[in-house]
Design an enzyme around this catalytic site. Structure first.
Site, short mmCIF file in Angstrom:
data_model
loop_
_atom_site.label_atom_id
_atom_site.label_comp_id
_atom_site.label_asym_id
_atom_site.label_seq_id
_atom_site.Cartn_x
_atom_site.Cartn_y
_atom_site.Cartn_z
N LEU A 75 0.80 -1.22 0.00
CA LEU A 75 0.00 0.00 0.00
C LEU A 75 0.84 1.28 0.00
O LEU A 75 0.31 2.38 0.20
CB LEU A 75 -0.97 -0.02 1.19
CG LEU A 75 -1.94 -1.21 1.18
CD1 LEU A 75 -2.82 -1.20 2.42
CD2 LEU A 75 -2.78 -1.23 -0.09
N CYS A 76 2.14 1.16 -0.24
CA CYS A 76 3.00 2.34 -0.33
C CYS A 76 2.84 3.02 -1.68
O CYS A 76 2.71 2.35 -2.71
CB CYS A 76 4.47 1.95 -0.16
SG CYS A 76 4.95 1.65 1.53
N HIS A 77 2.88 4.33 -1.65
CA HIS A 77 2.83 5.10 -2.90
C HIS A 77 4.21 5.14 -3.55
O HIS A 77 5.21 5.27 -2.85
CB HIS A 77 2.41 6.55 -2.60
CG HIS A 77 1.02 6.68 -2.10
ND1 HIS A 77 0.69 6.50 -0.78
CD2 HIS A 77 -0.15 6.96 -2.74
CE1 HIS A 77 -0.61 6.67 -0.62
NE2 HIS A 77 -1.14 6.95 -1.79
N MET A 113 8.78 4.45 5.14
CA MET A 113 8.89 3.07 4.66
C MET A 113 10.10 2.89 3.76
O MET A 113 10.75 1.84 3.77
CB MET A 113 7.61 2.63 3.94
CG MET A 113 6.40 2.53 4.87
SD MET A 113 6.68 1.53 6.36
CE MET A 113 7.07 -0.04 5.64
N GLU A 114 10.43 3.91 3.00
CA GLU A 114 11.60 3.84 2.13
C GLU A 114 12.88 3.75 2.96
O GLU A 114 13.79 2.98 2.63
CB GLU A 114 11.64 5.04 1.18
CG GLU A 114 10.60 4.98 0.08
CD GLU A 114 9.15 5.23 0.52
OE1 GLU A 114 8.25 5.00 -0.30
OE2 GLU A 114 8.91 5.65 1.67
N ASP A 128 23.84 -11.80 3.66
CA ASP A 128 24.08 -12.61 2.46
C ASP A 128 25.56 -12.65 2.11
O ASP A 128 26.10 -13.71 1.77
CB ASP A 128 23.28 -12.05 1.28
CG ASP A 128 23.50 -12.86 0.02
OD1 ASP A 128 23.31 -14.10 0.06
OD2 ASP A 128 23.86 -12.28 -1.01
#
Length: 160
Positions: A75-77, A113-114, A128
Protein backbone atom coordinates in the site's frame (compact mmCIF):
# COMPACT_ATOMS: atom_id res chain seq x y z
CA UNK A 1 -5.85 5.54 19.40
CA UNK A 2 -6.14 7.08 15.93
CA UNK A 3 -7.89 5.41 13.03
CA UNK A 4 -5.75 3.19 10.82
CA UNK A 5 -5.40 5.05 7.53
CA UNK A 6 -4.99 1.94 5.37
CA UNK A 7 -8.42 0.58 6.29
CA UNK A 8 -11.66 1.89 4.80
CA UNK A 9 -14.96 2.23 6.70
CA UNK A 10 -15.71 -1.48 6.11
CA UNK A 11 -12.28 -2.52 7.42
CA UNK A 12 -10.84 -3.38 4.00
CA UNK A 13 -7.25 -2.54 3.12
CA UNK A 14 -6.87 0.29 0.62
CA UNK A 15 -4.28 2.76 -0.60
CA UNK A 16 -4.68 6.14 1.11
CA UNK A 17 -5.75 9.01 -1.16
CA UNK A 18 -3.06 11.68 -0.79
CA UNK A 19 -4.25 13.81 -3.73
CA UNK A 20 -5.50 16.56 -1.40
CA UNK A 21 -2.23 16.87 0.50
CA UNK A 22 0.29 19.62 -0.22
CA UNK A 23 3.77 18.84 -1.46
CA UNK A 24 6.29 19.38 1.33
CA UNK A 25 9.92 18.49 1.85
CA UNK A 26 10.06 15.15 3.66
CA UNK A 27 12.88 13.16 5.21
CA UNK A 28 13.14 9.96 7.21
CA UNK A 29 16.05 8.15 8.84
CA UNK A 30 16.00 4.51 9.90
CA UNK A 31 18.64 2.24 11.42
CA UNK A 32 19.41 -1.46 11.62
CA UNK A 33 22.08 -3.34 13.54
CA UNK A 34 23.91 -6.40 12.24
CA UNK A 35 25.57 -8.42 15.02
CA UNK A 36 28.59 -10.48 13.92
CA UNK A 37 31.05 -12.77 15.67
CA UNK A 38 34.59 -11.52 16.21
CA UNK A 39 35.82 -13.83 13.44
CA UNK A 40 33.22 -12.53 10.98
CA UNK A 41 34.00 -8.92 11.89
CA UNK A 42 37.70 -9.57 11.25
CA UNK A 43 36.94 -10.99 7.80
CA UNK A 44 34.60 -8.08 7.02
CA UNK A 45 37.16 -5.45 8.01
CA UNK A 46 40.05 -7.22 6.29
CA UNK A 47 38.06 -7.35 3.04
CA UNK A 48 38.72 -11.06 2.49
CA UNK A 49 35.25 -12.07 1.31
CA UNK A 50 35.03 -14.12 -1.87
CA UNK A 51 31.89 -12.20 -2.89
CA UNK A 52 33.65 -8.83 -2.64
CA UNK A 53 33.23 -5.70 -0.52
CA UNK A 54 30.19 -6.46 1.68
CA UNK A 55 29.76 -2.87 2.87
CA UNK A 56 29.83 -1.40 -0.64
CA UNK A 57 27.38 -3.98 -1.95
CA UNK A 58 25.06 -3.45 1.05
CA UNK A 59 25.12 0.33 0.50
CA UNK A 60 24.04 -0.06 -3.14
CA UNK A 61 21.39 -2.65 -2.17
CA UNK A 62 19.92 -0.25 0.39
CA UNK A 63 19.75 2.58 -2.14
CA UNK A 64 18.09 0.31 -4.70
CA UNK A 65 15.61 -0.96 -2.11
CA UNK A 66 14.50 2.56 -1.16
CA UNK A 67 13.66 3.19 -4.81
CA UNK A 68 11.66 -0.07 -5.04
CA UNK A 69 9.69 0.23 -1.78
CA UNK A 70 6.29 0.70 -3.44
CA UNK A 71 6.87 -2.56 -5.34
CA UNK A 72 7.59 -4.43 -2.10
CA UNK A 73 5.12 -2.93 0.40
CA UNK A 74 1.61 -3.29 -1.07
CA UNK A 75 0.00 0.00 0.00
CA UNK A 76 3.00 2.34 -0.33
CA UNK A 77 2.83 5.10 -2.90
CA UNK A 78 5.54 5.32 -5.55
CA UNK A 79 7.52 8.45 -4.67
CA UNK A 80 9.91 10.76 -6.49
CA UNK A 81 12.86 10.16 -4.18
CA UNK A 82 15.37 13.00 -4.34
CA UNK A 83 18.13 11.57 -2.11
CA UNK A 84 19.09 8.28 -0.46
CA UNK A 85 22.11 7.76 1.75
CA UNK A 86 23.03 4.46 3.36
CA UNK A 87 25.92 4.53 5.83
CA UNK A 88 27.43 1.37 7.31
CA UNK A 89 29.60 1.79 10.39
CA UNK A 90 31.42 -1.34 11.59
CA UNK A 91 32.39 -1.33 15.27
CA UNK A 92 35.16 -3.83 15.96
CA UNK A 93 34.68 -3.57 19.74
CA UNK A 94 31.01 -4.66 19.68
CA UNK A 95 31.18 -6.77 16.48
CA UNK A 96 28.28 -4.75 15.10
CA UNK A 97 27.57 -2.89 11.92
CA UNK A 98 25.27 0.10 12.41
CA UNK A 99 23.32 0.86 9.25
CA UNK A 100 21.76 4.30 8.88
CA UNK A 101 19.51 5.04 5.90
CA UNK A 102 18.17 8.50 5.14
CA UNK A 103 15.67 9.20 2.37
CA UNK A 104 14.38 12.55 1.10
CA UNK A 105 11.58 13.62 -1.21
CA UNK A 106 9.30 16.53 -1.97
CA UNK A 107 5.82 15.15 -2.13
CA UNK A 108 2.44 14.40 -0.61
CA UNK A 109 3.43 11.52 1.64
CA UNK A 110 6.40 10.56 3.79
CA UNK A 111 9.42 8.35 3.18
CA UNK A 112 9.48 6.37 6.44
CA UNK A 113 8.89 3.07 4.66
CA UNK A 114 11.60 3.84 2.13
CA UNK A 115 14.14 4.49 4.90
CA UNK A 116 13.12 1.33 6.78
CA UNK A 117 13.28 -0.73 3.58
CA UNK A 118 16.73 0.65 2.77
CA UNK A 119 18.10 -0.15 6.25
CA UNK A 120 16.52 -3.63 6.25
CA UNK A 121 17.79 -4.53 2.80
CA UNK A 122 21.29 -3.30 3.56
CA UNK A 123 21.29 -5.49 6.69
CA UNK A 124 20.05 -8.51 4.74
CA UNK A 125 22.77 -7.91 2.17
CA UNK A 126 25.47 -7.89 4.86
CA UNK A 127 24.07 -11.24 6.01
CA UNK A 128 24.08 -12.61 2.46
CA UNK A 129 27.65 -11.47 1.86
CA UNK A 130 28.85 -12.87 5.22
CA UNK A 131 26.83 -16.10 5.60
CA UNK A 132 29.69 -18.29 4.34
CA UNK A 133 31.75 -17.05 7.30
CA UNK A 134 28.99 -17.11 9.96
CA UNK A 135 25.41 -18.28 9.54
CA UNK A 136 24.58 -17.10 13.08
CA UNK A 137 24.66 -13.40 12.22
CA UNK A 138 21.76 -11.51 13.82
CA UNK A 139 19.86 -8.56 12.40
CA UNK A 140 18.26 -6.45 15.12
CA UNK A 141 16.64 -3.15 16.01
CA UNK A 142 15.31 -2.10 12.62
CA UNK A 143 13.62 1.16 13.54
CA UNK A 144 12.63 4.63 12.48
CA UNK A 145 14.85 7.25 14.12
CA UNK A 146 13.40 10.46 12.71
CA UNK A 147 10.92 11.83 10.19
CA UNK A 148 10.37 15.39 9.04
CA UNK A 149 7.73 17.10 6.94
CA UNK A 150 4.07 16.77 6.28
CA UNK A 151 1.14 17.67 8.51
CA UNK A 152 2.54 15.87 11.57
CA UNK A 153 5.89 17.70 11.33
CA UNK A 154 9.03 16.35 12.97
CA UNK A 155 9.26 13.19 15.05
CA UNK A 156 12.43 11.86 16.69
CA UNK A 157 12.96 8.64 18.63
CA UNK A 158 13.53 9.39 22.31
CA UNK A 159 16.62 8.06 24.01
CA UNK A 160 15.78 5.38 26.55
Amino acid sequence: MSKLTHLDEAGHAHMVDVSGKSDTDRMATATAIVQLTQAAMDVLLEGNLKKGDALAVARIAGIMAAKKTSELIPLCHPLPITKVTVDLEPDRATHRVLITATVKTRGQTGVEMEALTAASTAALTVYDMMKAVDKGITIASIQLEEKQGGKSGTWRRSAL
